[in-house]
Design a protein around this motif. Sequence first.
Motif, short mmCIF file in Angstrom:
data_model
loop_
_atom_site.label_atom_id
_atom_site.label_comp_id
_atom_site.label_asym_id
_atom_site.label_seq_id
_atom_site.Cartn_x
_atom_site.Cartn_y
_atom_site.Cartn_z
N LEU A 1 0.81 -1.22 0.00
CA LEU A 1 0.00 0.00 0.00
C LEU A 1 0.85 1.27 0.00
N GLY A 2 2.03 1.20 0.59
CA GLY A 2 2.92 2.36 0.64
C GLY A 2 3.61 2.66 -0.66
N ARG A 3 3.73 1.67 -1.53
CA ARG A 3 4.35 1.83 -2.85
C ARG A 3 5.68 2.56 -2.79
N GLY A 4 6.52 2.19 -1.79
CA GLY A 4 7.87 2.74 -1.71
C GLY A 4 7.97 4.10 -1.05
N THR B 1 -14.71 -6.07 3.04
CA THR B 1 -15.25 -5.16 2.03
C THR B 1 -14.39 -3.90 1.92
N ALA B 2 -14.05 -3.33 3.07
CA ALA B 2 -13.23 -2.12 3.05
C ALA B 2 -11.88 -2.37 2.38
N TRP B 3 -11.24 -3.48 2.72
CA TRP B 3 -9.92 -3.76 2.14
C TRP B 3 -10.03 -4.17 0.68
N ARG B 4 -11.12 -4.84 0.29
CA ARG B 4 -11.32 -5.16 -1.12
C ARG B 4 -11.40 -3.88 -1.93
N LEU B 5 -12.12 -2.89 -1.41
CA LEU B 5 -12.24 -1.61 -2.11
C LEU B 5 -10.89 -0.88 -2.19
N ARG B 6 -10.16 -0.87 -1.08
CA ARG B 6 -8.84 -0.21 -1.10
C ARG B 6 -7.90 -0.90 -2.08
N LEU B 7 -7.92 -2.23 -2.07
CA LEU B 7 -7.04 -2.97 -2.98
C LEU B 7 -7.49 -2.81 -4.43
N SER B 8 -8.79 -2.71 -4.66
CA SER B 8 -9.29 -2.45 -6.02
C SER B 8 -8.79 -1.10 -6.51
N ASP B 9 -8.89 -0.09 -5.65
CA ASP B 9 -8.38 1.24 -6.02
C ASP B 9 -6.89 1.20 -6.32
N LEU B 10 -6.15 0.48 -5.49
CA LEU B 10 -4.71 0.36 -5.70
C LEU B 10 -4.41 -0.27 -7.05
N LEU B 11 -5.09 -1.37 -7.37
CA LEU B 11 -4.85 -2.05 -8.64
C LEU B 11 -5.23 -1.18 -9.83
N GLU B 12 -6.26 -0.38 -9.66
CA GLU B 12 -6.67 0.52 -10.74
C GLU B 12 -5.66 1.63 -10.94
N ASP B 13 -5.15 2.18 -9.83
CA ASP B 13 -4.19 3.29 -9.90
C ASP B 13 -2.76 2.84 -10.19
N GLU B 14 -2.41 1.67 -9.71
CA GLU B 14 -1.04 1.15 -9.82
C GLU B 14 -1.06 -0.29 -10.36
N PRO B 15 -1.23 -0.46 -11.66
CA PRO B 15 -1.30 -1.82 -12.22
C PRO B 15 -0.10 -2.69 -11.88
N ALA B 16 1.05 -2.08 -11.63
CA ALA B 16 2.25 -2.85 -11.30
C ALA B 16 2.13 -3.54 -9.93
N ALA B 17 1.15 -3.16 -9.13
CA ALA B 17 0.96 -3.76 -7.80
C ALA B 17 0.36 -5.16 -7.88
N GLU B 18 -0.12 -5.56 -9.05
CA GLU B 18 -0.78 -6.86 -9.20
C GLU B 18 0.11 -8.03 -8.76
N ALA B 19 1.33 -8.06 -9.22
CA ALA B 19 2.21 -9.18 -8.89
C ALA B 19 2.47 -9.28 -7.39
N GLU B 20 2.68 -8.14 -6.76
CA GLU B 20 2.94 -8.14 -5.31
C GLU B 20 1.70 -8.59 -4.53
N LEU B 21 0.51 -8.15 -4.97
CA LEU B 21 -0.72 -8.58 -4.29
C LEU B 21 -0.94 -10.07 -4.49
N ARG B 22 -0.68 -10.58 -5.69
CA ARG B 22 -0.81 -12.02 -5.92
C ARG B 22 0.11 -12.80 -4.97
N ALA B 23 1.32 -12.31 -4.79
CA ALA B 23 2.27 -12.98 -3.88
C ALA B 23 1.75 -12.95 -2.44
N LEU B 24 1.18 -11.83 -2.02
CA LEU B 24 0.64 -11.74 -0.66
C LEU B 24 -0.54 -12.68 -0.48
N VAL B 25 -1.41 -12.77 -1.49
CA VAL B 25 -2.55 -13.69 -1.41
C VAL B 25 -2.05 -15.13 -1.34
N ALA B 26 -1.04 -15.44 -2.13
CA ALA B 26 -0.49 -16.80 -2.10
C ALA B 26 0.12 -17.12 -0.73
#
Length: 158
Positions: free
Chosen positions: A37-40, A76-101
């Motif tokens: 979420l901090g994106r560096g 629900t709140a975190w799904r929305l925050r993560l959806s916003d993140l993925l929409e704004d920062e497409p490069a975050a997808e790989a990192e989120l997939r790793a966290l889910v795994a």
Amino acid sequence: MLNEALAALAAAGGTALVSAMTTDAWTSAKQGFARLLGRGQPERQGVAVQRLERSRQELAGRTGAELERARAEQETAWRLRLSDLLEDEPAAEAELRALVATFGTSASASGQRSIAIGGDNSGIASTGDNATNVQMRAEALGSGRIYQAGRDQTIHER
């Protein structure tokens, strides 16, 4: 607007995160999601840590139906925050997939039932507390089959 695979990923991320809040994996999950979420940016990461801790506090001391409602609200709140993140920062997808795994399995270790959600080739793993919750999530995520872990039957098919 996110495509179905990314929406499913955001939902799985919210579920994995909230599930980890009540396990021994919390410290690692909090660090990983705060980094995502901090994106560096240290300031953004600090804000994320505070939000994550507030969310965890929402679950503290609750049991039964009250806990399940609080979990659903936080997911629900975190799904929305993560959806916003993925929409704004497409490069975050790989990192989120790793966290889910990594943290998507912490709910199974704590005795909750796991399910697999897949409407395309994404193969997102998520957790569910009961068949109704699973079915509602499936409908929200679109087409696909939902399987209860360890069983070969379809719980819901669209």
